[in-house]
Design a protein around this motif. Structure first.
Motif, PDB file in Angstrom:
ATOM      1  N   CYS A 213       0.825  -1.201   0.000  1.00 16.17           N
ATOM      2  CA  CYS A 213       0.000   0.000   0.000  1.00 16.17           C
ATOM      3  C   CYS A 213       0.864   1.258   0.000  1.00 16.17           C
ATOM      4  O   CYS A 213       0.510   2.245  -0.635  1.00 16.17           O
ATOM      5  CB  CYS A 213      -0.953  -0.007   1.191  1.00 16.17           C
ATOM      6  N   ALA A 214       1.988   1.218   0.693  1.00 14.00           N
ATOM      7  CA  ALA A 214       2.899   2.367   0.681  1.00 14.00           C
ATOM      8  C   ALA A 214       3.443   2.594  -0.731  1.00 14.00           C
ATOM      9  O   ALA A 214       3.588   3.744  -1.170  1.00 14.00           O
ATOM     10  CB  ALA A 214       4.035   2.148   1.669  1.00 14.00           C
ATOM     11  N   THR A 215       3.724   1.511  -1.435  1.00 11.33           N
ATOM     12  CA  THR A 215       4.195   1.628  -2.823  1.00 11.33           C
ATOM     13  C   THR A 215       3.116   2.263  -3.688  1.00 11.33           C
ATOM     14  O   THR A 215       3.402   3.174  -4.476  1.00 11.33           O
ATOM     15  CB  THR A 215       4.588   0.250  -3.383  1.00 11.33           C
ATOM     16  N   TYR A 216       1.876   1.791  -3.551  1.00 11.70           N
ATOM     17  CA  TYR A 216       0.777   2.384  -4.320  1.00 11.70           C
ATOM     18  C   TYR A 216       0.616   3.862  -3.986  1.00 11.70           C
ATOM     19  O   TYR A 216       0.432   4.685  -4.878  1.00 11.70           O
ATOM     20  CB  TYR A 216      -0.544   1.642  -4.075  1.00 11.70           C
ATOM     21  N   ASP A 217       0.685   4.208  -2.702  1.00 13.33           N
ATOM     22  CA  ASP A 217       0.553   5.618  -2.305  1.00 13.33           C
ATOM     23  C   ASP A 217       1.653   6.467  -2.936  1.00 13.33           C
ATOM     24  O   ASP A 217       1.402   7.570  -3.421  1.00 13.33           O
ATOM     25  CB  ASP A 217       0.592   5.755  -0.784  1.00 13.33           C
ATOM     26  N   ARG A 218       2.865   5.947  -2.935  1.00 15.73           N
ATOM     27  CA  ARG A 218       3.998   6.676  -3.526  1.00 15.73           C
ATOM     28  C   ARG A 218       3.794   6.852  -5.023  1.00 15.73           C
ATOM     29  O   ARG A 218       4.017   7.932  -5.579  1.00 15.73           O
ATOM     30  CB  ARG A 218       5.300   5.916  -3.243  1.00 15.73           C
ATOM     31  N   LEU A 219       3.332   5.793  -5.698  1.00 14.40           N
ATOM     32  CA  LEU A 219       3.108   5.874  -7.144  1.00 14.40           C
ATOM     33  C   LEU A 219       1.953   6.812  -7.488  1.00 14.40           C
ATOM     34  O   LEU A 219       2.010   7.539  -8.481  1.00 14.40           O
ATOM     35  CB  LEU A 219       2.862   4.478  -7.725  1.00 14.40           C
ATOM     36  N   ILE A 220       0.919   6.806  -6.662  1.00 11.56           N
ATOM     37  CA  ILE A 220      -0.213   7.715  -6.871  1.00 11.56           C
ATOM     38  C   ILE A 220       0.258   9.162  -6.753  1.00 11.56           C
ATOM     39  O   ILE A 220      -0.076  10.008  -7.586  1.00 11.56           O
ATOM     40  CB  ILE A 220      -1.358   7.411  -5.870  1.00 11.56           C
ATOM     41  N   ALA A 221       1.056   9.442  -5.724  1.00 13.87           N
ATOM     42  CA  ALA A 221       1.574  10.806  -5.544  1.00 13.87           C
ATOM     43  C   ALA A 221       2.445  11.197  -6.736  1.00 13.87           C
ATOM     44  O   ALA A 221       2.366  12.331  -7.228  1.00 13.87           O
ATOM     45  CB  ALA A 221       2.370  10.894  -4.250  1.00 13.87           C
ATOM     46  N   ARG A 222       3.247  10.279  -7.204  1.00 14.03           N
ATOM     47  CA  ARG A 222       4.122  10.566  -8.351  1.00 14.03           C
ATOM     48  C   ARG A 222       3.300  10.817  -9.618  1.00 14.03           C
ATOM     49  O   ARG A 222       3.616  11.727 -10.408  1.00 14.03           O
ATOM     50  CB  ARG A 222       5.049   9.370  -8.560  1.00 14.03           C
ATOM     51  N   ALA A 223       2.262  10.013  -9.821  1.00 13.56           N
ATOM     52  CA  ALA A 223       1.409  10.205 -10.998  1.00 13.56           C
ATOM     53  C   ALA A 223       0.665  11.533 -10.925  1.00 13.56           C
ATOM     54  O   ALA A 223       0.521  12.238 -11.941  1.00 13.56           O
ATOM     55  CB  ALA A 223       0.418   9.047 -11.125  1.00 13.56           C
ATOM     56  N   ARG A 224       0.194  11.886  -9.750  1.00 11.17           N
ATOM     57  CA  ARG A 224      -0.517  13.176  -9.588  1.00 11.17           C
ATOM     58  C   ARG A 224       0.406  14.350  -9.831  1.00 11.17           C
ATOM     59  O   ARG A 224       0.003  15.356 -10.404  1.00 11.17           O
ATOM     60  CB  ARG A 224      -1.146  13.272  -8.210  1.00 11.17           C
ATOM     61  N   ALA A 225       1.646  14.214  -9.391  1.00  9.30           N
ATOM     62  CA  ALA A 225       2.614  15.299  -9.568  1.00  9.30           C
ATOM     63  C   ALA A 225       3.139  15.340 -11.005  1.00  9.30           C
ATOM     64  O   ALA A 225       3.645  16.382 -11.453  1.00  9.30           O
ATOM     65  CB  ALA A 225       3.777  15.114  -8.602  1.00  9.30           C
ATOM     66  N   GLY A 226       3.019  14.227 -11.705  1.00 13.18           N
ATOM     67  CA  GLY A 226       3.487  14.198 -13.096  1.00 13.18           C
ATOM     68  C   GLY A 226       4.996  14.176 -13.217  1.00 13.18           C
ATOM     69  O   GLY A 226       5.550  14.584 -14.223  1.00 13.18           O
ATOM     70  N   ARG A 227       5.662  13.691 -12.178  1.00 10.27           N
ATOM     71  CA  ARG A 227       7.129  13.618 -12.243  1.00 10.27           C
ATOM     72  C   ARG A 227       7.626  12.372 -11.560  1.00 10.27           C
ATOM     73  O   ARG A 227       7.039  11.705 -10.836  1.00 10.27           O
ATOM     74  CB  ARG A 227       7.784  14.848 -11.631  1.00 10.27           C
TER      75      ARG A 227
END
Length: 87
Positions: free
Chosen positions: A73-87
């Motif tokens: 879940c921490a990995t998914y949260d990190r990837l979601i944040a990265r996708a939202r930031a676009g970087r």
């Protein structure tokens, strides 16, 4: 005297054994919801940054192959944040 102490210890042990699964930080349903959220973010991101989308998708696929855990879940949260930031 020993009997009440033994009963108290057994009660505590049973309570801890039953409480551990209930306190799990990440359930299968939560991981699935995060995966769905991430998948929905990848579509629009693809048109803006295909390379980042591919990187995130690869990491997501790796996470999907792992058993559900706090780390997943921490990995998914990190990837979601990265996708939202676009970087």
């Amino acid at each position: 005297m020993t009997s009440p102490k033994l009963l108290a210890a057994l009660t505590l042990a049973a309570g801890l054994a039953l409480a551990a699964p209930a306190m799990a930080a990440c359930t299968d349903a939560q991981a699935e919801a995060k995966m769905t959220d991430l998948t929905n973010l990848l579509g629009p991101l693809m048109s803006r940054n295909a390379a980042l989308t591919q990187t995130i998708a690869t990491e997501m696929q790796t996470a999907m192959l792992q058993p559900t855990s706090e780390e997943t879940c921490a990995t998914y949260d990190r990837l979601i944040a990265r996708a939202r930031a676009g970087r």
